[in-house]
Design a protein around this motif. Structure first.
Motif, PDB file in Angstrom:
ATOM      1  N   ALA A 187       1.392  -1.686   0.263  1.00  0.00           N
ATOM      2  CA  ALA A 187       0.039   0.002   0.091  1.00  0.00           C
ATOM      3  C   ALA A 187       1.020   0.942  -0.582  1.00  0.00           C
ATOM      4  CB  ALA A 187      -1.076  -0.269   0.864  1.00  0.00           C
ATOM      5  N   ASP A 188       2.019   1.285   0.653  1.00  0.00           N
ATOM      6  CA  ASP A 188       2.790   2.496   0.236  1.00  0.00           C
ATOM      7  C   ASP A 188       3.333   2.643  -0.448  1.00  0.00           C
ATOM      8  OD1 ASP A 188       2.358   2.786   3.107  1.00  0.00           O
ATOM      9  OD2 ASP A 188       3.407   1.360   3.927  1.00  0.00           O
ATOM     10  N   MET A 189       3.727   2.091  -1.781  1.00  0.00           N
ATOM     11  CA  MET A 189       4.114   2.007  -3.671  1.00  0.00           C
ATOM     12  C   MET A 189       3.478   3.953  -3.680  1.00  0.00           C
ATOM     13  SD  MET A 189       3.703  -1.165  -6.106  1.00  0.00           S
ATOM     14  CE  MET A 189       3.694  -2.773  -4.844  1.00  0.00           C
ATOM     15  N   VAL A 190       4.791   4.225  -4.245  1.00  0.00           N
ATOM     16  CA  VAL A 190       4.929   6.096  -4.252  1.00  0.00           C
ATOM     17  C   VAL A 190       3.713   5.812  -5.915  1.00  0.00           C
ATOM     18  CG1 VAL A 190       6.266   7.546  -6.075  1.00  0.00           C
ATOM     19  CG2 VAL A 190       6.759   6.408  -3.703  1.00  0.00           C
ATOM     20  N   PHE A 191       4.141   4.692  -6.893  1.00  0.00           N
ATOM     21  CA  PHE A 191       3.710   4.288  -7.837  1.00  0.00           C
ATOM     22  C   PHE A 191       2.882   2.784  -8.018  1.00  0.00           C
ATOM     23  CE2 PHE A 191       7.120   7.481  -8.623  1.00  0.00           C
ATOM     24  CZ  PHE A 191       5.859   8.596  -9.344  1.00  0.00           C
ATOM     25  N   GLY A 192       2.071   2.353  -7.491  1.00  0.00           N
ATOM     26  CA  GLY A 192       1.334   1.604  -7.900  1.00  0.00           C
ATOM     27  C   GLY A 192       1.296   0.609  -9.039  1.00  0.00           C
ATOM     28  N   ILE A 193       0.616  -0.678  -8.778  1.00  0.00           N
ATOM     29  CA  ILE A 193       0.664  -1.490 -10.549  1.00  0.00           C
ATOM     30  C   ILE A 193      -0.026  -0.683 -11.257  1.00  0.00           C
ATOM     31  CG2 ILE A 193      -0.349  -3.812 -11.286  1.00  0.00           C
ATOM     32  CD1 ILE A 193       0.525  -4.830  -8.209  1.00  0.00           C
ATOM     33  N   PRO A 194      -1.256  -0.633 -11.174  1.00  0.00           N
ATOM     34  CA  PRO A 194      -1.842   0.332 -12.796  1.00  0.00           C
ATOM     35  C   PRO A 194      -0.873   1.151 -12.477  1.00  0.00           C
ATOM     36  CG  PRO A 194      -3.396  -0.562 -10.750  1.00  0.00           C
ATOM     37  CD  PRO A 194      -1.639  -0.702 -10.493  1.00  0.00           C
ATOM     38  N   GLU A 195      -0.554   2.272 -12.546  1.00  0.00           N
ATOM     39  CA  GLU A 195       0.305   2.895 -12.799  1.00  0.00           C
ATOM     40  C   GLU A 195       1.249   2.841 -13.643  1.00  0.00           C
ATOM     41  OE1 GLU A 195      -3.024   4.187 -10.043  1.00  0.00           O
ATOM     42  OE2 GLU A 195      -1.149   3.383  -9.649  1.00  0.00           O
ATOM     43  N   LEU A 196       2.189   1.862 -13.166  1.00  0.00           N
ATOM     44  CA  LEU A 196       2.766   0.755 -13.389  1.00  0.00           C
ATOM     45  C   LEU A 196       3.424   0.543 -14.845  1.00  0.00           C
ATOM     46  CD1 LEU A 196       5.359  -0.670 -10.391  1.00  0.00           C
ATOM     47  CD2 LEU A 196       5.850   2.414 -11.511  1.00  0.00           C
ATOM     48  N   ILE A 197       2.062  -0.284 -15.371  1.00  0.00           N
ATOM     49  CA  ILE A 197       1.875  -0.652 -16.612  1.00  0.00           C
ATOM     50  C   ILE A 197       1.302  -0.113 -16.766  1.00  0.00           C
ATOM     51  CG2 ILE A 197       0.356  -2.199 -17.638  1.00  0.00           C
ATOM     52  CD1 ILE A 197       0.359  -4.107 -14.979  1.00  0.00           C
ATOM     53  N   GLU A 198       0.838   0.994 -16.660  1.00  0.00           N
ATOM     54  CA  GLU A 198       0.012   2.006 -17.889  1.00  0.00           C
ATOM     55  C   GLU A 198       1.353   2.966 -18.196  1.00  0.00           C
ATOM     56  OE1 GLU A 198      -3.408   6.051 -17.723  1.00  0.00           O
ATOM     57  OE2 GLU A 198      -1.812   6.112 -16.391  1.00  0.00           O
ATOM     58  N   TYR A 199       2.470   3.644 -17.019  1.00  0.00           N
ATOM     59  CA  TYR A 199       3.719   3.877 -17.886  1.00  0.00           C
ATOM     60  C   TYR A 199       4.586   3.230 -18.697  1.00  0.00           C
ATOM     61  CZ  TYR A 199       8.686   6.097 -17.303  1.00  0.00           C
ATOM     62  OH  TYR A 199       9.594   6.451 -16.951  1.00  0.00           O
ATOM     63  N   LEU A 200       4.770   2.361 -18.657  1.00  0.00           N
ATOM     64  CA  LEU A 200       5.422   1.194 -19.045  1.00  0.00           C
ATOM     65  C   LEU A 200       5.439   0.870 -20.919  1.00  0.00           C
ATOM     66  CD1 LEU A 200       6.264  -1.678 -16.659  1.00  0.00           C
ATOM     67  CD2 LEU A 200       8.402   0.077 -17.017  1.00  0.00           C
ATOM     68  N   SER A 201       4.055   0.673 -20.654  1.00  0.00           N
ATOM     69  CA  SER A 201       3.191   0.247 -21.914  1.00  0.00           C
ATOM     70  C   SER A 201       2.562   1.966 -22.558  1.00  0.00           C
ATOM     71  CB  SER A 201       1.832  -0.401 -21.622  1.00  0.00           C
ATOM     72  OG  SER A 201       0.409   0.390 -20.982  1.00  0.00           O
ATOM     73  N   SER A 202       3.500   2.425 -22.212  1.00  0.00           N
ATOM     74  CA  SER A 202       3.186   3.991 -23.083  1.00  0.00           C
ATOM     75  C   SER A 202       4.320   4.379 -24.505  1.00  0.00           C
ATOM     76  CB  SER A 202       3.233   5.315 -22.384  1.00  0.00           C
ATOM     77  OG  SER A 202       4.490   5.316 -21.516  1.00  0.00           O
ATOM     78  N   PHE A 203       5.375   4.126 -23.897  1.00  0.00           N
ATOM     79  CA  PHE A 203       6.912   3.528 -24.725  1.00  0.00           C
ATOM     80  C   PHE A 203       7.024   2.767 -25.445  1.00  0.00           C
ATOM     81  CE2 PHE A 203       8.215   3.926 -20.542  1.00  0.00           C
ATOM     82  CZ  PHE A 203       8.661   3.166 -20.611  1.00  0.00           C
ATOM     83  N   MET A 204       6.488   1.244 -24.468  1.00  0.00           N
ATOM     84  CA  MET A 204       7.141   0.140 -24.780  1.00  0.00           C
ATOM     85  C   MET A 204       6.064  -1.019 -24.998  1.00  0.00           C
ATOM     86  SD  MET A 204       9.709  -0.648 -22.605  1.00  0.00           S
ATOM     87  CE  MET A 204      10.983  -2.568 -22.708  1.00  0.00           C
ATOM     88  N   THR A 205       5.663  -1.925 -25.989  1.00  0.00           N
ATOM     89  CA  THR A 205       5.232  -3.111 -25.643  1.00  0.00           C
ATOM     90  C   THR A 205       5.249  -3.933 -24.456  1.00  0.00           C
ATOM     91  OG1 THR A 205       4.722  -3.425 -28.090  1.00  0.00           O
ATOM     92  CG2 THR A 205       3.920  -5.145 -26.857  1.00  0.00           C
ATOM     93  N   LEU A 206       4.676  -4.605 -23.789  1.00  0.00           N
ATOM     94  CA  LEU A 206       4.396  -5.714 -23.111  1.00  0.00           C
ATOM     95  C   LEU A 206       4.124  -6.718 -23.247  1.00  0.00           C
ATOM     96  CD1 LEU A 206       3.190  -3.602 -19.820  1.00  0.00           C
ATOM     97  CD2 LEU A 206       5.662  -3.255 -20.141  1.00  0.00           C
ATOM     98  N   ASN A 207       5.342  -7.866 -23.305  1.00  0.00           N
ATOM     99  CA  ASN A 207       4.685  -9.102 -23.165  1.00  0.00           C
ATOM    100  C   ASN A 207       4.282 -10.101 -22.053  1.00  0.00           C
ATOM    101  OD1 ASN A 207       5.043  -8.378 -26.468  1.00  0.00           O
ATOM    102  ND2 ASN A 207       6.691  -7.840 -25.481  1.00  0.00           N
ATOM    103  N   GLU A 208       3.919 -11.320 -22.462  1.00  0.00           N
ATOM    104  CA  GLU A 208       3.643 -12.234 -21.862  1.00  0.00           C
ATOM    105  C   GLU A 208       4.896 -12.630 -21.083  1.00  0.00           C
ATOM    106  OE1 GLU A 208       1.935 -16.624 -21.677  1.00  0.00           O
ATOM    107  OE2 GLU A 208       1.984 -16.556 -23.452  1.00  0.00           O
ATOM    108  N   ASN A 209       4.743 -12.996 -19.450  1.00  0.00           N
ATOM    109  CA  ASN A 209       6.328 -13.316 -18.860  1.00  0.00           C
ATOM    110  C   ASN A 209       7.137 -11.861 -19.021  1.00  0.00           C
ATOM    111  OD1 ASN A 209       4.905 -15.813 -17.555  1.00  0.00           O
ATOM    112  ND2 ASN A 209       6.292 -16.977 -19.739  1.00  0.00           N
ATOM    113  N   ASP A 210       7.123 -10.978 -19.192  1.00  0.00           N
ATOM    114  CA  ASP A 210       7.955  -9.629 -18.293  1.00  0.00           C
ATOM    115  C   ASP A 210       7.050  -9.735 -16.994  1.00  0.00           C
ATOM    116  OD1 ASP A 210       8.575  -9.479 -21.121  1.00  0.00           O
ATOM    117  OD2 ASP A 210       7.354  -7.421 -21.605  1.00  0.00           O
ATOM    118  N   LEU A 211       7.907  -9.584 -16.585  1.00  0.00           N
ATOM    119  CA  LEU A 211       8.422  -9.101 -15.029  1.00  0.00           C
ATOM    120  C   LEU A 211       8.468  -7.238 -14.812  1.00  0.00           C
ATOM    121  CD1 LEU A 211      10.232 -11.749 -13.888  1.00  0.00           C
ATOM    122  CD2 LEU A 211       7.672 -11.937 -13.912  1.00  0.00           C
ATOM    123  N   ILE A 212       7.054  -7.341 -13.645  1.00  0.00           N
ATOM    124  CA  ILE A 212       7.915  -6.218 -12.899  1.00  0.00           C
ATOM    125  C   ILE A 212       7.836  -6.088 -11.328  1.00  0.00           C
ATOM    126  CG2 ILE A 212       6.992  -3.715 -12.566  1.00  0.00           C
ATOM    127  CD1 ILE A 212       4.445  -4.399 -14.790  1.00  0.00           C
TER     128      ILE A 212
END
Length: 248
Positions: A187-212
């Motif tokens: 709960a104390d993350m600065v950027f939560g999971i949804p925000e991280l996925i939105e940020y990363l996918s905004s400039f590159m493609t995410l694929n199966e078995n990529d890890l964050i």
């Protein structure tokens, strides 16, 4: 469901957890200590977050970042549950980092945070060791800090996303030789999971078995050769790892 990849009798098998034991895909039930544990997924692109917990940033006398601090990790770093991590003989400060690892389940680009969990298949635990001796810049850690062979244990289980009610409200703990050293919450993350996925996918493609690897809370301390380090994430399990010397 908790899933794993293990080696038993010289054969790599998928496995699941049943009543505290390991059920192989050939139907046999074995004890946890009877198998060789592999990373539960075969990592593709791996994103690691720096300073993604405000308390950890403060611990290091830094302000929380204004946008995600992301660097990449190579496949050479990953080992399984009960594996050995090599501590270089010349270092003076090598610490664990207990992290929730998010596993991407399908290809996506320009994913909105409202849709982010549609692209998650599940979760596992990562212990992303850092070697402070080699750190030149917290905002841009070099390869020797975060891409050392054996320095990222992962596992033991891959847990389906449906089995984790709220990944943004999980307790993380780390123990050294049975003594608790780190405790925090996602709960104390600065950027939560949804925000991280939105940020990363905004400039590159995410694929199966990529890890964050989503970062670690405060409480990182030095480890020594011979230490048993257990990183735990609520609902996912406990990842056991032992520090060894270069000549062990």
């Amino acid at each position: 469901m908790k899933r794993a990849r293990v080696s038993f009798g010289g054969l790599i098998q998928d496995a699941i957890e049943v009543d505290g034991k390991v059920k192989l895909n050939d139907g046999r039930m074995v004890e946890e200590a009877d198998v060789v544990w592999l990373p539960p997924v075969k990592p593709q692109t791996v994103f690691t977050l720096g300073l993604n917990y405000a308390d950890h940033a403060a611990e290091l006398s830094f302000d929380a970042p204004k946008e995600p601090l992301v660097f990449l990790k190579g496949p050479n770093t990953f080992i399984g549950h009960r594996g050995h991590t090599v501590r270089p003989s010349d270092v003076t400060f090598m610490h664990y980092e207990c992290e929730l690892a998010v596993v991407i389940g399908k290809t996506g680009k320009n994913i909105k945070k409202e849709d982010a969990y549609d692209y998650v298949s599940g979760y596992t635990i990562a212990n992303d060791y850092a070697i402070r001796d080699y750190l030149e810049n917290y905002y841009r850690p070099n390869l020797r800090v975060k891409n050392r062979d054996t320095c990222t244990p992962i596992g033991p289980w891959f847990v389906d996303k449906e089995d984790i009610a709220d990944p943004m409200n999980l307790t993380l703990r780390t123990y050294i030789n049975g003594e608790i050293k780190q405790e925090g919450t996602t709960a104390d993350m600065v950027f939560g999971i949804p925000e991280l996925i939105e940020y990363l996918s905004s400039f590159m493609t995410l694929n199966e078995n990529d890890l964050i690897l989503t970062g670690t809370p405060k409480g990182s301390v030095d480890t020594k050769v011979g230490d048993e380090v257990i990183t735990e994430v609520e609902g996912i399990g406990k990842l056991v790892n032992t520090i060894v010397g270069e000549n062990d």
